[in-house]
Design an enzyme around this catalytic site. Sequence first.
Site, mmCIF file in Angstrom:
data_model
loop_
_atom_site.group_PDB
_atom_site.id
_atom_site.type_symbol
_atom_site.label_atom_id
_atom_site.label_comp_id
_atom_site.label_asym_id
_atom_site.label_seq_id
_atom_site.Cartn_x
_atom_site.Cartn_y
_atom_site.Cartn_z
ATOM 1 N N HIS A 160 0.823 -1.209 0.000
ATOM 2 C CA HIS A 160 0.000 0.000 0.000
ATOM 3 C C HIS A 160 0.860 1.263 0.000
ATOM 4 C CE1 HIS A 160 -3.135 -2.820 1.150
ATOM 5 N NE2 HIS A 160 -4.032 -1.862 1.001
ATOM 6 N N HIS A 190 -23.168 14.506 7.721
ATOM 7 C CA HIS A 190 -23.684 14.550 6.358
ATOM 8 C C HIS A 190 -24.117 15.959 5.981
ATOM 9 C CE1 HIS A 190 -24.486 9.971 6.295
ATOM 10 N NE2 HIS A 190 -23.425 10.266 5.575
ATOM 11 N N HIS A 224 -10.883 -4.532 2.382
ATOM 12 C CA HIS A 224 -9.428 -4.492 2.426
ATOM 13 C C HIS A 224 -8.994 -3.658 3.628
ATOM 14 C CE1 HIS A 224 -9.124 -0.393 0.714
ATOM 15 N NE2 HIS A 224 -10.201 -0.739 0.036
#
Length: 473
Positions: free
Chosen positions: A9, A432, A169
């Site tokens: 990564h 949000h 992942h």
Amino acid sequence: MVNLVIVSHSAMLGEGVEMLARQMLTGDNCRIAVAAGIDDPDHPIGTDPIKVMEAIEAVADTDHVLVMMDMGSALLSAETALDLLDPVIAEKVRLCAAPLVEGTLAATVSAAAGADIDTVIDVAMNALAAKQAQLGITPPAHAASLPAQAPDSDARSVTVTIRNHHGLHVRPASRLVAALAGMNADLVLEKQGQCVKPDSLNQIALLQVRCHDAVTLSASGPDAERALAAFESLAAEDFGEHPESMALKTSASTVEKVQGKAVFYPLPLAQPARHPCSDVGQEERRLQQAIVDTLNDLNALAALAEKKYGASVAAIFSGHYTLLDDPDLFDAACKVIRNDSCCAESAWYQVLMELSQQYQHLDDAYLQARFIDIEDILYRSLCHLKGRDIRLPTPDVPAIIVADDIFPSAVVNLNAQLVKGICLREGSTLSHAAIIAQQAGIAFICQQGAVLDIIQPEDRLLIDPAAQRVSCA
């Protein structure tokens, strides 16, 4: 001859492992290529199947290529690269489950000595033996393959379908681990009969959860409900991978200082009176109809959001739909109605405010910010129960909305040509409401506290998003 490809990564990690491995070489009898990180300066951590494919091709002029990976999407990228490669090259490639650092060093030594591919893999897979012996640790036989026990028969569970492109992942799995950490509950994560404890990235990785897989979290114990709520909310948010999870990362640079008239918008949610009821069935039917009406509202809000701001904002209200469309919430409210002989409004308020409190007590700030979504849904459904209109701020001049907090559904309905900014006493940049404001180009500041006490209606305000500050203009 065996060549190696290092997939990580992190570009720095991949290059560092390569540097260590090259110290093991004295000639060119083992070539090493690196595919690490992604080409995004702002978000460089990740893996790219194209990079992996190109790295394999760069060292494919040999008998075999062994791919060493860190975890999570590194495996997925390597598997995808195999599908992209010329079949002749793909036949040469083997993926290795050994630990990245120790396994790569051991594989390099073995490959450089001329060992065949099976021997190189075997050496890499046993690379931890020396460290374990030095530390006096006896590795448990088959420890990695032992699943967790199946959940207790009395455990509650939630099943979700994974929408993340690369499955669970490293990043989404780490968010799940963090959200469930410290909860006083016996937790089991299950996919197709395989069970693991969701407190370890490695254990979650063993499930190999892919996009569209169904996974179930089972929970028992004092914090079971909190854990299930956290899991369901994270799944609705794609475990933080959705573009909206970036929240206001760039808002300070994209929204300049703005001015407008102060328009106060008191949060319209208030606790309803607890009236007794004589017809329990009638109250349950009233509540059921209000939920249906609210679900229809949420579909309409999702359509409005997609039209104004795109699919990422529409997904917020699709998530609200998922949260509300839960028979357990309705059943819990019906139980309160029956046990307390109370009206639907009071029972529904009790159940959803308890859920809101559960969110507020979570350790994860990202999930904490979702409590206002629950209260948004609650307010809208109470309006349907009472036959009242939804109250929204509708200024007719350039304005700054001043409030304790604000619902996402209120923000998506704002006229961004007139509403220049939102200034909150509380609130969160992870909410949000903040995400929608950023998409709309509306300046958003929160956690202003007592500063708002000196503001009067009609005051002309100046908001500085970069400094997160409000003042009278």
